[in-house]
Design a protein around this motif. Structure first.
Motif, PDB file in Angstrom:
ATOM      1  N   THR A   1      -3.755   2.532  -3.268  1.00 19.75           N
ATOM      2  CA  THR A   1      -3.494   3.659  -2.142  1.00 19.75           C
ATOM      3  C   THR A   1      -4.007   4.662  -1.462  1.00 19.75           C
ATOM      4  OG1 THR A   1      -3.719   4.327  -4.457  1.00 19.75           O
ATOM      5  CG2 THR A   1      -2.109   3.652  -4.215  1.00 19.75           C
ATOM      6  N   ILE A   2      -3.702   5.357  -1.049  1.00 21.53           N
ATOM      7  CA  ILE A   2      -5.294   6.324  -0.343  1.00 21.53           C
ATOM      8  C   ILE A   2      -4.843   7.647  -0.143  1.00 21.53           C
ATOM      9  CG2 ILE A   2      -4.070   6.076   1.505  1.00 21.53           C
ATOM     10  CD1 ILE A   2      -6.493   6.140   3.359  1.00 21.53           C
ATOM     11  N   THR A   3      -5.581   8.450  -0.727  1.00 26.01           N
ATOM     12  CA  THR A   3      -5.095  10.628  -0.852  1.00 26.01           C
ATOM     13  C   THR A   3      -6.492  10.863   0.207  1.00 26.01           C
ATOM     14  OG1 THR A   3      -4.621  12.109  -1.709  1.00 26.01           O
ATOM     15  CG2 THR A   3      -6.201  10.413  -3.122  1.00 26.01           C
ATOM     16  N   ALA A   4      -6.005  11.785   0.736  1.00 28.80           N
ATOM     17  CA  ALA A   4      -7.174  11.887   2.079  1.00 28.80           C
ATOM     18  C   ALA A   4      -6.303  13.694   2.214  1.00 28.80           C
ATOM     19  CB  ALA A   4      -6.666  11.700   2.919  1.00 28.80           C
ATOM     20  N   ASP A   5      -8.452  14.289   2.101  1.00 27.66           N
ATOM     21  CA  ASP A   5      -7.726  15.996   1.734  1.00 27.66           C
ATOM     22  C   ASP A   5      -7.617  16.053   3.252  1.00 27.66           C
ATOM     23  OD1 ASP A   5      -8.879  16.111  -0.402  1.00 27.66           O
ATOM     24  OD2 ASP A   5     -11.150  16.521   0.399  1.00 27.66           O
ATOM     25  N   ALA A   6      -6.456  16.979   3.503  1.00 24.39           N
ATOM     26  CA  ALA A   6      -6.117  17.707   5.251  1.00 24.39           C
ATOM     27  C   ALA A   6      -6.884  18.098   6.272  1.00 24.39           C
ATOM     28  CB  ALA A   6      -4.793  18.890   4.672  1.00 24.39           C
ATOM     29  N   ALA A   7      -6.737  18.300   6.910  1.00 24.43           N
ATOM     30  CA  ALA A   7      -8.194  18.375   7.949  1.00 24.43           C
ATOM     31  C   ALA A   7      -7.937  19.917   7.740  1.00 24.43           C
ATOM     32  CB  ALA A   7      -7.649  17.716   9.556  1.00 24.43           C
TER      33      ALA A   7
ATOM     34  N   ALA B   1       1.411  -1.513   0.180  1.00 14.90           N
ATOM     35  CA  ALA B   1       0.147  -0.018   0.203  1.00 14.90           C
ATOM     36  C   ALA B   1       0.417   1.440   0.067  1.00 14.90           C
ATOM     37  CB  ALA B   1      -1.124   0.135   1.327  1.00 14.90           C
ATOM     38  N   ILE B   2       0.494   2.029  -0.570  1.00 12.91           N
ATOM     39  CA  ILE B   2       1.387   3.562  -0.630  1.00 12.91           C
ATOM     40  C   ILE B   2       0.112   4.971  -0.045  1.00 12.91           C
ATOM     41  CG2 ILE B   2       1.964   5.224  -1.913  1.00 12.91           C
ATOM     42  CD1 ILE B   2       3.143   2.360  -4.170  1.00 12.91           C
ATOM     43  N   VAL B   3       0.318   5.663   0.673  1.00 14.86           N
ATOM     44  CA  VAL B   3      -0.064   6.406   1.144  1.00 14.86           C
ATOM     45  C   VAL B   3       0.390   7.871   0.488  1.00 14.86           C
ATOM     46  CG1 VAL B   3       0.146   8.230   2.903  1.00 14.86           C
ATOM     47  CG2 VAL B   3      -0.022   5.753   3.793  1.00 14.86           C
ATOM     48  N   VAL B   4      -0.600   8.884  -0.077  1.00 14.89           N
ATOM     49  CA  VAL B   4      -0.337   9.847  -0.964  1.00 14.89           C
ATOM     50  C   VAL B   4      -0.578  10.994  -0.599  1.00 14.89           C
ATOM     51  CG1 VAL B   4      -0.815  10.937  -3.525  1.00 14.89           C
ATOM     52  CG2 VAL B   4      -0.472   8.175  -3.145  1.00 14.89           C
ATOM     53  N   ALA B   5       0.532  12.661  -0.123  1.00 16.38           N
ATOM     54  CA  ALA B   5       0.148  13.359   0.498  1.00 16.38           C
ATOM     55  C   ALA B   5      -0.497  14.523  -0.823  1.00 16.38           C
ATOM     56  CB  ALA B   5       1.269  13.452   1.449  1.00 16.38           C
ATOM     57  N   HIS B   6      -1.032  15.142  -0.569  1.00 22.93           N
ATOM     58  CA  HIS B   6      -1.840  16.108  -1.954  1.00 22.93           C
ATOM     59  C   HIS B   6      -0.605  17.378  -2.244  1.00 22.93           C
ATOM     60  CE1 HIS B   6      -4.074  19.158   0.576  1.00 22.93           C
ATOM     61  NE2 HIS B   6      -4.683  17.886   0.753  1.00 22.93           N
ATOM     62  N   PRO B   7      -0.899  18.703  -2.546  1.00 20.97           N
ATOM     63  CA  PRO B   7       0.569  19.253  -2.361  1.00 20.97           C
ATOM     64  C   PRO B   7      -0.670  20.792  -1.476  1.00 20.97           C
ATOM     65  CG  PRO B   7       0.482  19.455  -5.093  1.00 20.97           C
ATOM     66  CD  PRO B   7      -0.943  18.212  -4.113  1.00 20.97           C
ATOM     67  N   ASN B   8       0.244  22.015  -1.040  1.00 18.48           N
ATOM     68  CA  ASN B   8      -0.685  22.536  -0.466  1.00 18.48           C
ATOM     69  C   ASN B   8      -1.659  23.521  -1.431  1.00 18.48           C
ATOM     70  OD1 ASN B   8       1.738  22.877   1.578  1.00 18.48           O
ATOM     71  ND2 ASN B   8       2.393  24.426   0.313  1.00 18.48           N
ATOM     72  N   GLY B   9      -2.854  23.104  -1.289  1.00 21.15           N
ATOM     73  CA  GLY B   9      -4.420  24.127  -1.944  1.00 21.15           C
ATOM     74  C   GLY B   9      -4.611  23.356  -2.487  1.00 21.15           C
ATOM     75  N   GLY B  10      -4.055  21.803  -2.404  1.00 23.08           N
ATOM     76  CA  GLY B  10      -4.389  20.732  -3.550  1.00 23.08           C
ATOM     77  C   GLY B  10      -5.359  19.927  -2.665  1.00 23.08           C
ATOM     78  N   VAL B  11      -6.399  18.806  -3.317  1.00 24.77           N
ATOM     79  CA  VAL B  11      -6.987  18.382  -2.687  1.00 24.77           C
ATOM     80  C   VAL B  11      -7.083  17.190  -3.199  1.00 24.77           C
ATOM     81  CG1 VAL B  11      -9.153  19.912  -2.023  1.00 24.77           C
ATOM     82  CG2 VAL B  11      -8.650  18.948  -4.413  1.00 24.77           C
ATOM     83  N   LYS B  12      -7.822  16.003  -2.832  1.00 28.35           N
ATOM     84  CA  LYS B  12      -7.621  14.914  -3.399  1.00 28.35           C
ATOM     85  C   LYS B  12      -7.485  14.191  -4.676  1.00 28.35           C
ATOM     86  CE  LYS B  12     -11.842  12.695  -1.215  1.00 28.35           C
ATOM     87  NZ  LYS B  12     -12.467  14.392  -1.216  1.00 28.35           N
ATOM     88  N   GLU B  13      -9.014  15.715  -4.868  1.00 27.14           N
ATOM     89  CA  GLU B  13      -8.739  14.496  -6.471  1.00 27.14           C
ATOM     90  C   GLU B  13      -8.298  15.388  -7.827  1.00 27.14           C
ATOM     91  OE1 GLU B  13     -12.357  14.702  -3.611  1.00 27.14           O
ATOM     92  OE2 GLU B  13     -10.768  16.197  -4.554  1.00 27.14           O
ATOM     93  N   GLN B  14      -7.186  15.384  -7.468  1.00 24.14           N
ATOM     94  CA  GLN B  14      -6.671  15.926  -8.534  1.00 24.14           C
ATOM     95  C   GLN B  14      -4.850  15.488  -8.381  1.00 24.14           C
ATOM     96  OE1 GLN B  14      -6.393  20.482  -6.405  1.00 24.14           O
ATOM     97  NE2 GLN B  14      -7.467  20.797  -7.896  1.00 24.14           N
ATOM     98  N   VAL B  15      -4.111  16.357  -8.230  1.00 21.62           N
ATOM     99  CA  VAL B  15      -2.703  15.209  -8.853  1.00 21.62           C
ATOM    100  C   VAL B  15      -2.071  14.520  -7.802  1.00 21.62           C
ATOM    101  CG1 VAL B  15      -1.370  17.054  -7.143  1.00 21.62           C
ATOM    102  CG2 VAL B  15      -0.226  15.047  -8.898  1.00 21.62           C
TER     103      VAL B  15
ATOM    104  N   GLN C   1      -4.403   6.698  -8.302  1.00 21.32           N
ATOM    105  CA  GLN C   1      -4.704   5.914  -9.513  1.00 21.32           C
ATOM    106  C   GLN C   1      -3.418   4.975 -10.077  1.00 21.32           C
ATOM    107  OE1 GLN C   1      -8.202   7.606 -11.781  1.00 21.32           O
ATOM    108  NE2 GLN C   1      -7.280   5.673 -13.892  1.00 21.32           N
ATOM    109  N   LYS C   2      -2.721   5.659 -10.645  1.00 20.60           N
ATOM    110  CA  LYS C   2      -1.640   5.058 -11.622  1.00 20.60           C
ATOM    111  C   LYS C   2      -0.497   4.411 -10.357  1.00 20.60           C
ATOM    112  CE  LYS C   2      -0.985   8.178 -15.592  1.00 20.60           C
ATOM    113  NZ  LYS C   2      -1.662   6.910 -16.476  1.00 20.60           N
ATOM    114  N   LEU C   3      -0.207   4.320  -9.905  1.00 19.52           N
ATOM    115  CA  LEU C   3      -0.309   3.303  -8.830  1.00 19.52           C
ATOM    116  C   LEU C   3      -1.006   2.050  -8.305  1.00 19.52           C
ATOM    117  CD1 LEU C   3       1.872   5.978  -6.710  1.00 19.52           C
ATOM    118  CD2 LEU C   3       2.965   3.859  -7.451  1.00 19.52           C
ATOM    119  N   ALA C   4      -2.204   2.711  -8.008  1.00 18.41           N
ATOM    120  CA  ALA C   4      -2.908   1.107  -8.428  1.00 18.41           C
ATOM    121  C   ALA C   4      -2.594   0.401  -9.826  1.00 18.41           C
ATOM    122  CB  ALA C   4      -4.539   1.458  -7.466  1.00 18.41           C
ATOM    123  N   GLU C   5      -2.943   1.276 -10.234  1.00 14.28           N
ATOM    124  CA  GLU C   5      -2.700  -0.148 -11.796  1.00 14.28           C
ATOM    125  C   GLU C   5      -1.677  -0.581 -11.769  1.00 14.28           C
ATOM    126  OE1 GLU C   5      -2.824   3.255 -14.785  1.00 14.28           O
ATOM    127  OE2 GLU C   5      -4.703   4.163 -14.521  1.00 14.28           O
TER     128      GLU C   5
END
Length: 351
Positions: free
Chosen positions: A109-115, A80-94, A100-104
């Motif tokens: 994989t998991i990516t979450a919106d920051a608190a 499994a791989i945890v993916v942390a999003h950019p500043n200002g970004g959300v889980k639906e973007q990069v 998704q690429k890694l799941a392929e």
């Protein structure tokens, strides 16, 4: 006549491609509001699937997406791989694109919106404190290691932009992560303190005073003040001093916009951001480390600095994507493919 016909045909093809790309990255066109090209539009048996989930982290509701590989069987064991999003970004973007690429490639994989950000809970909105972002990464690890089918002994971490800096900080002490990678790493504390490429050194004390005043105002029950919020015209964007910001506005406001994504953060957050540095204890990372950045990125110096300071690991690699800027690693197919060409063997060998 033939030349004109050919030109018209090529123009039509280019317009069609442009429109197709635009729609593919339009969150309104996707049932999961994913804002990247090639995003999942439905869960199909035997294919990579997406699973919106939520969980509590220190009393706050966290909104996340879990991606499972093709022919996923919860009775089996997967890395499994945890993916942390950019500043200002959300889980639906990069972050979602790379998840998704890694799941392929066979990973859960998991990516979450920051608190305090995106679709996750927490008030006031858009608090952006390093301690929270680091805790978000620990929280994703907590959740995904309990997910059916996950092999807890094979957990990786990928941090993108600001998420990359926070991933380094999280991995310094969280030894559940067996390998760590960053893409276009952004050292948030360094930039909030000195400005991008040391462009704001002369205003540091002034900005600290503004942050202190903002906190005092919040404590007194006054209006929450924000920094980084802007609605710029194309002309104003073109005049921004760094490619990162020019292309960042294009990405976040236009081509890959999402309503939950915003550059703004509470001004009082600067009290915490300015005293933070992603490299303060980076020598504590003793696991395989891969750092990826574009050769034309305004932020390349941050990756090089962190890489040099990561002396605690015996296995590390710096990979430069020739010709890529910071934002282009988020979505330009050839640069995404280049990043994946390194991430795939890296995780395969180290998970």
């Amino acid at each position: 006549m033939k030349k004109n016909t050919l030109k018209a045909t090529l123009l039509a093809a280019m317009m069609s491609l442009s429109i197709g790309t635009s729609l593919a990255a339009d969150y309104k066109q996707n049932p999961f509001t994913l804002a990247y090209d090639g995003a999942i539009t439905e869960n199909v048996k035997g294919k990579v699937n997406i699973h919106p989930v939520s969980y509590k982290l220190n009393g706050i509701d966290i909104s996340a997406n879990v991606y499972t590989p093709a022919n996923y069987d919860p009775a089996k064991k997967y890395p499994a791989i945890v993916v942390a999003h950019p500043n200002g970004g959300v889980k639906e973007q990069v972050a979602g694109l790379y998840a998704q690429k890694l799941a392929e490639q066979g990973y859960i994989t998991i990516t979450a919106d920051a608190a305090y950000q995106g679709a996750s809970g927490g008030t006031p909105r858009s608090v952006d404190k390093p301690a929270n972002r680091i805790e978000d990464i620990h929280g994703m690890a907590d959740f995904i290691t309990q997910y059916p089918g996950v092999d807890v002994a094979r957990l990786g971490l990928l941090g993108i932009c600001g998420g990359g800096g926070y991933s380094l900080a999280a991995a310094e002490t969280d030894k559940r992560f067996k390998s760590i990678a960053t893409l276009s790493m952004f050292n948030s504390g360094l930039v909030r303190r000195n400005g991008l490429q040391n462009s704001q050194l002369d205003t540091l004390q002034q900005r600290l005073q503004q942050a202190s005043d903002a906190r005092a105002q919040e404590a007194a029950g006054g209006k929450i003040l924000y920094s980084g919020d802007a609605n710029l015209t194309d002309e104003q964007i073109a005049k921004l001093p760094f490619e990162l910001y020019r292309q960042g506005y294009e990405y976040y406001w236009k081509t890959h916009a999402h309503p939950n994504s915003t550059f703004k953060y509470t001004t009082s957050s600067l009290l915490d951001l300015i005293r933070f540095d992603a490299t303060d204890h980076i020598d504590l990372i003793n696991k395989p480390l891969l750092m990826i950045a574009g050769s034309k990125a305004d932020t390349l110096y941050m990756t090089k600095d962190a890489f040099a300071k990561a002396t605690g690991t015996k296995k590390k690699e710096l990979f430069i994507i020739d010709g890529a800027t910071h934002i282009e690693t988020y979505w330009v197919p050839k640069y995404v493919d280049s990043a994946m060409s390194k991430l795939t063997p890296f995780y395969s060998q180290n998970l």
